[in-house]
Enzyme design. Sequence first.
Site, PDB file in Angstrom:
ATOM      1  N   LYS A 140       0.824  -1.204   0.000  1.00 49.69           N
ATOM      2  CA  LYS A 140       0.000   0.000   0.000  1.00 49.69           C
ATOM      3  C   LYS A 140       0.861   1.258   0.000  1.00 49.69           C
ATOM      4  CE  LYS A 140      -0.683  -0.894   4.881  1.00 49.69           C
ATOM      5  NZ  LYS A 140      -1.602  -1.226   5.952  1.00 49.69           N
TER       6      LYS A 140
ATOM      7  N   HIS B  18      -7.089  -2.041 -15.812  1.00 51.63           N
ATOM      8  CA  HIS B  18      -7.027  -3.406 -15.280  1.00 51.63           C
ATOM      9  C   HIS B  18      -7.301  -4.395 -16.421  1.00 51.63           C
ATOM     10  CE1 HIS B  18      -7.306  -6.573 -12.291  1.00 51.63           C
ATOM     11  NE2 HIS B  18      -8.341  -7.031 -12.974  1.00 51.63           N
TER      12      HIS B  18
HETATM   13  C1  GRF Z   1      -1.280  -4.117 -17.257  1.00 50.77           C
HETATM   14  O1  GRF Z   1      -1.825  -5.334 -17.690  1.00 50.77           O
HETATM   15  C2  GRF Z   1      -2.282  -3.333 -16.442  1.00 50.77           C
HETATM   16  O2  GRF Z   1      -3.598  -3.519 -16.867  1.00 50.77           O
HETATM   17  C3  GRF Z   1      -2.104  -3.943 -15.075  1.00 50.77           C
HETATM   18  O3  GRF Z   1      -0.726  -4.167 -14.964  1.00 50.77           O
HETATM   19  C4  GRF Z   1      -0.156  -4.347 -16.256  1.00 50.77           C
HETATM   20  C5  GRF Z   1       0.928  -3.315 -16.372  1.00 50.77           C
HETATM   21  O4  GRF Z   1       1.649  -3.442 -17.564  1.00 50.77           O
HETATM   22  N1  GRF Z   1      -2.669  -3.087 -14.066  1.00 50.77           N
HETATM   23  P1  GRF Z   1       2.578  -2.253 -18.051  1.00 50.77           P
HETATM   24  O5  GRF Z   1       3.531  -1.952 -16.896  1.00 50.77           O
HETATM   25  O6  GRF Z   1       1.706  -1.087 -18.371  1.00 50.77           O
HETATM   26  O7  GRF Z   1       3.299  -2.776 -19.236  1.00 50.77           O
END
Ligand code: GRF
Length: 199
Positions: A66, A112
């Site tokens: 966190k 996400h």
């Molecule tokens: C992505 O899949 C995003 O959705 C998730 O973590 C991953 C990060 O990838 N929260 P990056 O660091 O943007 O390449």
Amino acid sequence: MLNIAIFISGRGSNMEALLKAISDGRLSGITPKIVISDKKDAEGLSIAESFGVKTKFIDCTPYKTKLVGQAEKEVISLLKENNIDLLCLAGFLRMIKENLLKEYKNRIINIHPSLLPKYPGLCAQAQALEDKASVSGCTVHFVDEGMDTGNIIRQTEVEVRKTDTVQTLSSRILKAEHETYWRVLSDIALGKIKIGQSK
Ligand code: GRF
């Protein structure tokens, strides 16, 4: 102009996609003021620097998952100094807690790799495969105190194929993420999506 801060913990490909969209003129009305990482060696930091964007490592120890305490205080003062209007989480692996949420109400968004509320948390792509889903995708949402529970802003569907592995599905979803995130920012800049008021 909306000033944004991008938060990363690693690879930074979503951050890179945003910076590319800004630098090649697809995304206007947004200024990337600072990239903040909780990992000193996050690959994304040098990518941000190659786009001429200032970076800052924030040491979050002793907390593992966190953003609280001294680190949270440091982040809030950095955001104020840089007149940040909107926080974009892009692979930032820490929960945002009360003080920052209060200070930037409805001004923190995240991407996400699933169609929330399905498959929150880590390993969303593996969860989709385990669930034998035929469709997954990505979601941009406001951040609240829960784990990937905030109001949904936009989703893009991605087909899940019978032959998919975590890797193939993740890379197909990632492409969709890269397209979805800058378009959401564009709509925010155009006032089509409302965010919280700057204090
Ligand atoms: C992505 O899949 C995003 O959705 C998730 O973590 C991953 C990060 O990838 N929260 P990056 O660091 O943007 O390449």
